[in-house]
Design a protein around this motif. Structure first.
Motif, PDB file in Angstrom:
ATOM      1  N   ALA A  94       0.836  -1.205   0.000  1.00  0.00           N
ATOM      2  CA  ALA A  94       0.000   0.000   0.000  1.00  0.00           C
ATOM      3  C   ALA A  94       0.870   1.253   0.000  1.00  0.00           C
ATOM      4  N   TYR A  95       1.949   1.219   0.753  1.00  0.00           N
ATOM      5  CA  TYR A  95       2.904   2.340   0.803  1.00  0.00           C
ATOM      6  C   TYR A  95       3.488   2.596  -0.587  1.00  0.00           C
ATOM      7  N   VAL A  96       3.928   1.539  -1.236  1.00  0.00           N
ATOM      8  CA  VAL A  96       4.507   1.662  -2.574  1.00  0.00           C
ATOM      9  C   VAL A  96       3.449   2.173  -3.550  1.00  0.00           C
ATOM     10  N   GLN A  97       2.238   1.620  -3.466  1.00  0.00           N
ATOM     11  CA  GLN A  97       1.155   2.053  -4.349  1.00  0.00           C
ATOM     12  C   GLN A  97       0.827   3.523  -4.111  1.00  0.00           C
ATOM     13  N   GLY A  98       0.859   3.951  -2.859  1.00  0.00           N
ATOM     14  CA  GLY A  98       0.628   5.357  -2.536  1.00  0.00           C
ATOM     15  C   GLY A  98       1.677   6.248  -3.171  1.00  0.00           C
ATOM     16  N   ASP A  99       2.937   5.827  -3.126  1.00  0.00           N
ATOM     17  CA  ASP A  99       4.013   6.578  -3.781  1.00  0.00           C
ATOM     18  C   ASP A  99       3.767   6.669  -5.291  1.00  0.00           C
ATOM     19  N   LEU A 100       3.358   5.554  -5.885  1.00  0.00           N
ATOM     20  CA  LEU A 100       3.095   5.543  -7.321  1.00  0.00           C
ATOM     21  C   LEU A 100       1.915   6.448  -7.666  1.00  0.00           C
ATOM     22  N   ASP A 101       0.880   6.409  -6.833  1.00  0.00           N
ATOM     23  CA  ASP A 101      -0.288   7.268  -7.057  1.00  0.00           C
ATOM     24  C   ASP A 101       0.089   8.744  -6.937  1.00  0.00           C
ATOM     25  N   MET A 102       0.889   9.082  -5.917  1.00  0.00           N
ATOM     26  CA  MET A 102       1.316  10.479  -5.751  1.00  0.00           C
ATOM     27  C   MET A 102       2.174  10.928  -6.933  1.00  0.00           C
TER      28      MET A 102
END
Length: 128
Positions: A94-102
């Motif tokens: 989720a952390y990695v996905q959040g970085d990708l989304d940002m």
């Protein structure tokens, strides 16, 4: 407070913890097999060690009670370990996905057509 998570570091820790958990699981299986074998080898309440109705002796009974008392605890530890490892992996994803989304949001914002608002242009106050 900021987050600074190394996904590869988390993966390394999860891999090591998973191997340790596997060893714990194997030890639990071995314990169960060994205790069952030990109970059978302990004999019965009759002299000679073999009773036709299968009544177990005192040692076999004690081993059975030991396993019964700790079986729930061992199952809990195994489930808790599995849930913890899975939770850590999901949180990191989720952390990695959040970085990708940002990053994707920032890129979308950067690619938008710029709005130029010059004084006197288009507001009816400009030069004629």
């Amino acid at each position: 407070m900021g987050w600074d998570i190394s996904p590869s570091g988390v993966q390394g820790v999860l891999t090591k913890a998973g191997k340790a958990a596997e060893g714990l699981s194997n030890a639990g299986k071995t314990l169960e097999t060994t205790m069952t074998s030990a109970a059978k080898s302990a004999g019965t309440v009759t002299q000679g060690g073999h009773e036709k109705d299968g009544t177990m002796g005192l040692v076999a009974g004690a081993l059975g009670q030991f396993i019964e008392a700790h079986q729930r605890r061992l199952a809990y530890i195994a489930a808790r370990t599995s849930n913890s490892l899975t939770g850590a992996a999901k949180a990191t994803n989720a952390y990695v996905q959040g970085d990708l989304d940002m990053a994707a949001d920032a890129q979308r914002e950067a690619l938008k057509e710029p709005k130029i608002d010059l004084p006197g242009v288009g507001d009816g106050k400009g030069a004629k």
